[in-house]
Structure formats: structure tokens, C-alpha cells
Design a protein around this motif. Structure first.
Motif, mmCIF file in Angstrom:
data_model
loop_
_atom_site.group_PDB
_atom_site.id
_atom_site.type_symbol
_atom_site.label_atom_id
_atom_site.label_comp_id
_atom_site.label_asym_id
_atom_site.label_seq_id
_atom_site.Cartn_x
_atom_site.Cartn_y
_atom_site.Cartn_z
ATOM 1 N N UNK A 229 0.820 -1.204 0.000
ATOM 2 C CA UNK A 229 0.000 0.000 0.000
ATOM 3 C C UNK A 229 0.853 1.252 0.000
ATOM 4 N N UNK A 230 0.258 2.354 0.456
ATOM 5 C CA UNK A 230 0.959 3.635 0.545
ATOM 6 C C UNK A 230 0.747 4.236 1.926
ATOM 7 N N UNK A 231 1.725 5.020 2.370
ATOM 8 C CA UNK A 231 1.598 5.673 3.659
ATOM 9 C C UNK A 231 0.876 7.003 3.523
ATOM 10 N N UNK A 235 3.851 7.534 -0.115
ATOM 11 C CA UNK A 235 5.021 6.727 -0.447
ATOM 12 C C UNK A 235 4.652 5.248 -0.412
ATOM 13 N N UNK A 236 5.255 4.473 -1.304
ATOM 14 C CA UNK A 236 4.983 3.042 -1.334
ATOM 15 C C UNK A 236 5.445 2.378 -0.043
ATOM 16 N N UNK A 237 4.594 1.526 0.507
ATOM 17 C CA UNK A 237 4.959 0.717 1.663
ATOM 18 C C UNK A 237 5.294 -0.684 1.167
ATOM 19 N N UNK A 238 6.436 -1.196 1.571
ATOM 20 C CA UNK A 238 6.878 -2.503 1.117
ATOM 21 C C UNK A 238 7.113 -3.430 2.298
ATOM 22 N N UNK A 239 6.983 -4.712 2.044
ATOM 23 C CA UNK A 239 7.302 -5.713 3.054
ATOM 24 C C UNK A 239 8.096 -6.819 2.380
#
Length: 290
Positions: A229-231, A235-239
Motif C-alpha cells: 500500500x501507501x503511507x 510513499x509506497x509501503x513494502x514488506x
């Protein structure tokens, strides 16, 4: 979700068919999450979906086809054509109202208009699981979507506070003890008790014994990064987790029985972190030893 919860896990397997070309959200599990929160499908799960408790007993899979899941590892748009059949599932502990809420229909969502079809409903009765027949089998665990595991779960509970501010990241080469410790947490999540000291101590002891008594037969594991998702700043949120498979045996009968039980439950509720958005989906197979 308290201690009087019935020891049953429901798994609703469904298909979503877009009635026009759609762009799936990231993660794609948001489509079903929206239907739950809007009261259109399984509304009794809304409180559990919104809950911020750790290790909540809920799994909402990413959408996909077979073992393929719509998970993005870049910023590419996930386009899906009209009338494509997207499969998924949601698993949760028994709730009285759920029998009247498993329904089919055509629903509008922020992501498009979908027809929802219920393919099957599975019910796992934890208290009636028969494990004695499988002692001559290896345990084969496949990580279908990235499994997010922190090695800090292997710390003795007495050291938890000392290292609580240290963030070592997630394990990309998990040990047998680490994945069993998380599977054990999935088991006790249905009781809502995984944060208690007693269960943390049991998980630690089980992880140590499993590492000591496990024989790894084979594995094929690799790291995988996905966008979740995005914060608030867009900004892109990655895991980053691990995908692949591992096959092993455990020499001690009691520990092996517990491991099989916990992994079976985790095949419904997922393994590790971010299970509510479809990460940590696993498949478990028991393979006859030669």
C-alpha cells in the motif's frame, strides 16, 4: 474474541468475478475487506477486521487463480479483464451469526462491480483433529505468499523488555523452530491469549526443542518483496518475506504432533505477520517417509 471461543475455524472459499475491466487495489485482499466493512458480506467479522490486537485470528487471502496471487512487487497496475474468475478465501474462528451471512450477490465496491460466488465452506474442528496416523510422514510447508517472520520471537521472554527497541528486520532464512513458533501463535490466537507470558514461554520452549530435534529433508526458499500500500505521504509501503518450501521431520513424537496441529491451523489462519492482507498464506502436506 475471548477464552470461551469455540474451537472451530471457518474457511469460506469464494470467487469474485468483475463485471467490467477493473484495476485491483494493492493489496488485492482490500476488495473482500471492503465488502466486510461495508456490511455486504460476513459483516460479523467487521470488528475483528478493524481490531488492532496482535496475532488476530483472521486471514483474508490475496485474490488470484490457483496458487497465483495478485501481489505487486513494483508500482505496476494490476489490470483484470471483465468476467475473469478471481479466487480467494477468508478464515476465522466460529461466530454464531456467520451461517446467515455467507451469501452470494453482485456488489459495488470502490474498485469496481463484482459478482461474488461462494465455492465452498470448510470447518476445522480443532478438538477432533487426528494426528496419530501421521507419525511416519515428513512435514512439507509451502509458503504461497511471502511469510513475514521476526526472529525476535525466539528470544527468551525474560529478555523481551531488554531488546524491545531493537528492530533486526525479518528472517529470510527461517529455521524450523521459528516457523513452528509462529504456527503455535496462530493456534493460540483463536483464544486471544498470545500476548500472555505463559504462551510466550511455551512458544520459546517449543522453538528451541524443534530446532534441536528437527531433521531438514530439503528446502527451496527465496526472499520476495511486495508492495502493501501507501503511507500518509503517498510513499509506497513494502514488506519483505520468504517464499518457497521446506520439508522436515521431528524426531520426538509429542513435539511433532503439536507441530502438525499448529501447521494445520496455520494453513487456515496463515503464518507470521500481515495475515489480514494475504501475506503468510501456506499449504501443508504430510509426505510418507521412505
Amino acid at each position: 474474541m475471548g477464552q470461551n471461543l469455540s474451537m472451530h475455524i471457518f474457511k469460506v472459499n469464494y470467487s469474485l468475478i468483475p463485471l467490467h475491466d477493473v484495476i485491483l487495489p494493492v493489496p488485492s485482499s482490500k476488495v473482500l475487506k471492503n465488502l466486510i466493512l461495508s456490511g455486504k458480506f460476513l459483516p460479523s467479522l467487521a470488528k475483528l477486521v478493524e481490531s488492532e490486537i496482535k496475532s488476530k485470528p483472521l486471514f483474508i487471502s490475496a485474490l488470484g487463480n490457483g496458487e497465483f496471487r495478485y501481489l505487486s512487487d513494483d508500482d505496476k497496475i494490476m489490470n483484470v479483464k471483465a468476467n475473469s474468475r478471481l479466487n480467494g478465501f477468508v478464515s476465522f474462528p466460529y461466530i454464531d451469526e456467520v451461517y446467515n451471512e455467507i451469501s452470494e450477490g453482485v456488489y459495488e465496491t470502490p474498485y469496481g462491480k463484482f459478482s461474488l460466488i461462494v465455492n465452498s465452506v470448510e470447518i476445522l474442528d480443532i478438538q477432533r483433529m487426528r494426528i496419530e496416523d501421521y507419525m511416519n510422514y515428513n512435514i512439507y510447508v509451502k509458503f504461497v505468499t511471502p511469510v513475514i517472520l521476526s526472529s525476535k520471537i525466539l528470544l527468551p521472554p525474560s529478555l523481551k523488555d531488554r531488546y524491545k527497541n531493537i528492530k533486526p528486520g525479518f528472517s529470510l532464512l527461517p529455521s524450523v523452530g521459528l516457523i513452528i513458533a509462529y504456527a503455535y501463535r496462530s493456534y493460540y490466537s483463536i483464544l486471544g491469549r498470545t500476548d500472555e507470558q505463559e504462551w510466550a514461554t511455551r512458544a520459546f520452549k517449543l522453538s528451541v526443542l524443534s530446532n534441536a530435534l528437527a531433521k531438514i529433508v530439503g528446502f527451496n526458499l527465496s526472499p520476495k518483496t511486495v508492495i502493501i500500500g501507501r503511507d500518509e505521504k503517498n510513499n509506497l509501503r513494502k514488506s519483505r518475506g520468504v517464499v518457497g518450501w521446506i520439508e522436515f521431520n521431528i524426531a520426538e513424537r509429542k513435539i511433532k504432533k503439536m507441530a502438525i496441529k499448529c501447521f494445520t491451523i496455520s494453513s487456515y489462519l496463515g503464518l507470521g505477520k500481515s495475515r489480514g492482507i494475504g501475506l503468510g498464506e501456506i499449504r501443508v502436506t504430510l509426505k510418507k517417509t521412505k
